[in-house]
Design an enzyme around this catalytic site. Structure first.
Site, PDB file in Angstrom:
ATOM      1  N   ASN A  96       0.885  -1.202  -0.051  1.00  0.00           N
ATOM      2  CA  ASN A  96       0.061   0.087   0.059  1.00  0.00           C
ATOM      3  C   ASN A  96       0.648   1.193   0.048  1.00  0.00           C
ATOM      4  O   ASN A  96       1.546   1.553   0.958  1.00  0.00           O
ATOM      5  CB  ASN A  96      -0.890  -0.013   1.357  1.00  0.00           C
ATOM      6  CG  ASN A  96      -1.690   1.410   1.314  1.00  0.00           C
ATOM      7  OD1 ASN A  96      -1.958   1.931   0.464  1.00  0.00           O
ATOM      8  ND2 ASN A  96      -2.401   1.478   2.551  1.00  0.00           N
ATOM      9  N   TRP A  97       1.051   1.835  -1.209  1.00  0.00           N
ATOM     10  CA  TRP A  97       2.164   2.955  -1.149  1.00  0.00           C
ATOM     11  C   TRP A  97       1.424   4.096  -0.757  1.00  0.00           C
ATOM     12  O   TRP A  97       2.173   5.346  -0.520  1.00  0.00           O
ATOM     13  CB  TRP A  97       2.189   3.055  -2.896  1.00  0.00           C
ATOM     14  CG  TRP A  97       3.090   2.208  -3.554  1.00  0.00           C
ATOM     15  CD1 TRP A  97       3.428   0.753  -3.138  1.00  0.00           C
ATOM     16  CD2 TRP A  97       3.178   2.044  -4.863  1.00  0.00           C
ATOM     17  NE1 TRP A  97       4.117   0.079  -3.881  1.00  0.00           N
ATOM     18  CE2 TRP A  97       4.030   0.981  -5.182  1.00  0.00           C
ATOM     19  CE3 TRP A  97       3.294   3.164  -5.742  1.00  0.00           C
ATOM     20  CZ2 TRP A  97       4.676   0.726  -6.413  1.00  0.00           C
ATOM     21  CZ3 TRP A  97       3.808   2.537  -7.192  1.00  0.00           C
ATOM     22  CH2 TRP A  97       4.465   1.416  -7.438  1.00  0.00           C
ATOM     23  N   LYS A  98       0.370   4.128  -0.287  1.00  0.00           N
ATOM     24  CA  LYS A  98      -0.417   5.483   0.378  1.00  0.00           C
ATOM     25  C   LYS A  98      -0.030   6.539  -0.631  1.00  0.00           C
ATOM     26  O   LYS A  98      -0.049   6.254  -1.801  1.00  0.00           O
ATOM     27  CB  LYS A  98      -0.009   5.540   1.789  1.00  0.00           C
ATOM     28  CG  LYS A  98      -0.189   4.461   2.729  1.00  0.00           C
ATOM     29  CD  LYS A  98       0.032   4.530   4.087  1.00  0.00           C
ATOM     30  CE  LYS A  98      -0.006   3.014   4.799  1.00  0.00           C
ATOM     31  NZ  LYS A  98      -0.150   3.266   6.246  1.00  0.00           N
TER      32      LYS A  98
ATOM     33  N   GLU B 158      -6.787   4.590   7.857  1.00  0.00           N
ATOM     34  CA  GLU B 158      -6.579   6.097   7.688  1.00  0.00           C
ATOM     35  C   GLU B 158      -7.909   6.731   7.109  1.00  0.00           C
ATOM     36  O   GLU B 158      -8.277   7.767   7.182  1.00  0.00           O
ATOM     37  CB  GLU B 158      -5.203   6.254   6.772  1.00  0.00           C
ATOM     38  CG  GLU B 158      -4.084   6.140   7.417  1.00  0.00           C
ATOM     39  CD  GLU B 158      -2.778   5.433   6.741  1.00  0.00           C
ATOM     40  OE1 GLU B 158      -2.846   5.567   5.490  1.00  0.00           O
ATOM     41  OE2 GLU B 158      -2.026   4.855   7.570  1.00  0.00           O
TER      42      GLU B 158
ATOM     43  N   SER C  21       3.725  -2.487  10.349  1.00  0.00           N
ATOM     44  CA  SER C  21       5.085  -2.589  10.458  1.00  0.00           C
ATOM     45  C   SER C  21       5.676  -3.680  10.285  1.00  0.00           C
ATOM     46  O   SER C  21       6.516  -4.276  10.609  1.00  0.00           O
ATOM     47  CB  SER C  21       5.582  -1.879  11.993  1.00  0.00           C
ATOM     48  OG  SER C  21       5.126  -0.747  12.150  1.00  0.00           O
TER      49      SER C  21
ATOM     50  N   GLY D 183       2.747   2.212  10.788  1.00  0.00           N
ATOM     51  CA  GLY D 183       3.667   3.310  10.715  1.00  0.00           C
ATOM     52  C   GLY D 183       4.538   3.562  12.006  1.00  0.00           C
ATOM     53  O   GLY D 183       5.247   4.673  12.019  1.00  0.00           O
TER      54      GLY D 183
ATOM     55  N   GLU E 182      -5.266  -4.935  10.476  1.00  0.00           N
ATOM     56  CA  GLU E 182      -4.224  -3.877  10.679  1.00  0.00           C
ATOM     57  C   GLU E 182      -4.352  -3.304  12.076  1.00  0.00           C
ATOM     58  O   GLU E 182      -5.241  -2.343  12.202  1.00  0.00           O
ATOM     59  CB  GLU E 182      -4.145  -2.966   9.432  1.00  0.00           C
ATOM     60  CG  GLU E 182      -4.050  -3.611   8.275  1.00  0.00           C
ATOM     61  CD  GLU E 182      -3.394  -2.396   7.136  1.00  0.00           C
ATOM     62  OE1 GLU E 182      -2.159  -2.620   6.805  1.00  0.00           O
ATOM     63  OE2 GLU E 182      -3.872  -1.524   6.952  1.00  0.00           O
TER      64      GLU E 182
ATOM     65  N   HIS F   5      -9.430   0.890   4.761  1.00  0.00           N
ATOM     66  CA  HIS F   5      -7.953   1.415   5.700  1.00  0.00           C
ATOM     67  C   HIS F   5      -8.302   2.102   6.849  1.00  0.00           C
ATOM     68  O   HIS F   5      -9.018   3.088   6.686  1.00  0.00           O
ATOM     69  CB  HIS F   5      -7.280   1.846   4.636  1.00  0.00           C
ATOM     70  CG  HIS F   5      -5.791   1.852   5.095  1.00  0.00           C
ATOM     71  ND1 HIS F   5      -5.312   2.913   6.208  1.00  0.00           N
ATOM     72  CD2 HIS F   5      -4.715   1.070   5.178  1.00  0.00           C
ATOM     73  CE1 HIS F   5      -4.120   2.485   6.392  1.00  0.00           C
ATOM     74  NE2 HIS F   5      -3.591   1.305   5.822  1.00  0.00           N
TER      75      HIS F   5
ATOM     76  N   GLY G 204       3.066  -0.861   4.201  1.00  0.00           N
ATOM     77  CA  GLY G 204       3.256   0.442   3.922  1.00  0.00           C
ATOM     78  C   GLY G 204       4.349   0.817   3.667  1.00  0.00           C
ATOM     79  O   GLY G 204       5.033   0.616   2.500  1.00  0.00           O
ATOM     80  N   GLY G 205       5.133   1.525   4.694  1.00  0.00           N
ATOM     81  CA  GLY G 205       6.481   2.157   4.566  1.00  0.00           C
ATOM     82  C   GLY G 205       7.480   1.140   3.855  1.00  0.00           C
ATOM     83  O   GLY G 205       8.201   1.748   2.917  1.00  0.00           O
TER      84      GLY G 205
HETATM   85  P1  13P Z   1       3.027   0.361   7.782  1.00  0.00           P
HETATM   86  O1  13P Z   1       3.829  -1.047   7.047  1.00  0.00           O
HETATM   87  O2  13P Z   1       4.022   1.502   7.328  1.00  0.00           O
HETATM   88  O3  13P Z   1       2.929   0.085   9.214  1.00  0.00           O
HETATM   89  O4  13P Z   1       1.783   0.421   7.176  1.00  0.00           O
HETATM   90  C1  13P Z   1       0.683  -0.528   7.438  1.00  0.00           C
HETATM   91  C2  13P Z   1      -0.382   0.004   6.400  1.00  0.00           C
HETATM   92  O5  13P Z   1      -1.182   0.570   6.795  1.00  0.00           O
HETATM   93  C3  13P Z   1      -0.629  -0.810   5.307  1.00  0.00           C
HETATM   94  O6  13P Z   1      -2.006  -0.720   4.751  1.00  0.00           O
END
Ligand code: 13P
Length: 252
Positions: free
Chosen positions: A9-11, A97, A212, A173, A167, A95, A233-234
Site C-alpha cells: 500500500n503505497w499510500k 486512515e 510495520s 507506521g 491492521e 483502511h 506500508g513503509g
Molecule cells: P506500515 O507498514 O507503514 O506500518 O503501514 C501498514 C499499512 O497501513 C498498510 O496498509
C-alpha cells in the site's frame, strides 16, 4: 494450502520516476514461487501507468479506495468500473486512515465492499483496533463490529471473492509490530467469525496482517497458521525492502 499475498500500500507516496524505479526493482527481483503473489496499490493518478509497466508480469494491481457509487455527479470520486477499466483487480476498503482521517463509517466501508464485489474487483477489507481499544480488551469486539457491518450488507458468499487485512492501528507506521502470536490470535478469531457463516469460505479466504511488517519480522508472522501474507506500508516503497518481505514469504 492457501497462497501468501504480499501487498504494497503505497499510500500518498511516489511520483512517475520513483514509481518506475520501484517497479523495475520489484519486477527484476520478484521471487518465483507458485504460492507467493504480489500486489501493489499506488495512488490513483499512477494506476494506469503502473498497469502498463506491469502488463504481462505476475504483479497485480489494486487501488487504495473506491466510490460506492457506480457513476454520476460525485466530484473527485473514482468508480469500480474505472478501476477495472484501467487494469485493477483489487481495491483496499476501510483502511484505518480512511476511517479515522476521512470519517468512513463501517456502513460506508460495507457499501464500498459491496460495490467492489458487484463490479468484479476483489476488495481487501481492512479491520483493526486502536491502542486504547486493545488496552481496554475490546479488540475482538471492534473487529467483529467492522466485519459484521460488511457481512450484514453483502452476506458471507461475497467473502469468497474478498480478502481481509487485520491492521492494528497502533502498529501502522509506528515500528511497533504485533507479535506473531498477537496477530495469530486475531486472525484466528476473524476466521472463526467467518466460519460461523460458512466453513469453506473461512478456510479459503486470505487474511493479511498489516502494521510495520519488515523483512526481518515477515517470516515469523507469515508462518503462523492463520496469517496469509501482509499489507505493507513503509516497506513497500523501496524495492529491496518489499522484496525482502516477498523472499521471506517464498522461504516458507
Ligand atoms: P506500515 O507498514 O507503514 O506500518 O503501514 C501498514 C499499512 O497501513 C498498510 O496498509
Amino acid at each position: 494450502m492457501r497462497d501468501i499475498l504480499v501487498a504494497g500500500n503505497w499510500k500518498m507516496n511516489g511520483d512517475t520516476a520513483r514509481n518506475s524505479e520501484l517497479l523495475a526493482g520489484i519486477l527484476a527481483g520478484a521471487p518465483t514461487s507458485d504460492r507467493v503473489k504480489l500486489l501493489v496499490c499506488p495512488p490513483f493518478p499512477y494506476l494506469a501507468d503502473v498497469a502498463r509497466q506491469i502488463a504481462g508480469s505476475p504483479l497485480q494491481l489494486g487501488a487504495q479506495t473506491v466510490s460506492e457509487h457506480p457513476a454520476g455527479a460525485f466530484t473527485g470520486e473514482v468508480s469500480v468500473a474505472m478501476l477495472r477499466d484501467i487494469g485493477c483487480s483489487h481495491v483496499l476498503v476501510g483502511h484505518s486512515e480512511r476511517r479515522s482521517l476521512y470519517g468512513e463509517s463501517s456502513s460506508d466501508v460495507a457499501a464500498k465492499f459491496a460495490a467492489a464485489i458487484d463490479g468484479g474487483l476483489r476488495p481487501v477489507l481492512c479491520v483493526g483496533e486502536t491502542l486504547a481499544e486493545r488496552n481496554a480488551g475490546q479488540t475482538e469486539q471492534v473487529v467483529d463490529q467492522q466485519l459484521n457491518a460488511v457481512l450484514e450488507r453483502v452476506g458471507i458468499a461475497a467473502f469468497a471473492r474478498a480478502i481481509v487485512a487485520y491492521e492494528p492501528v497502533w502498529a501502522i507506521g509506528t515500528g511497533l509490530t504485533a507479535t506473531p502470536q498477537q496477530a495469530q490470535d486475531v486472525h484466528r478469531h476473524i476466521r472463526s467469525v467467518l466460519a460461523a457463516h460458512d466453513a469453506d469460505i473461512a478456510e479459503a479466504i486470505l487474511i493479511l496482517y498489516g502494521g510495520s511488517v519488515k523483512g526481518d519480522n515477515a517470516a515469523g508472522l507469515f508462518s503462523m497458521p492463520d496469517i496469509d501474507g501482509g499489507l505493507i506500508g513503509g516497506a513497500s516503497l523501496k524495492a529491496g525492502d518489499f522484496l525482502a518481505i516477498a523472499d521471506a514469504a517464498a522461504s516458507l
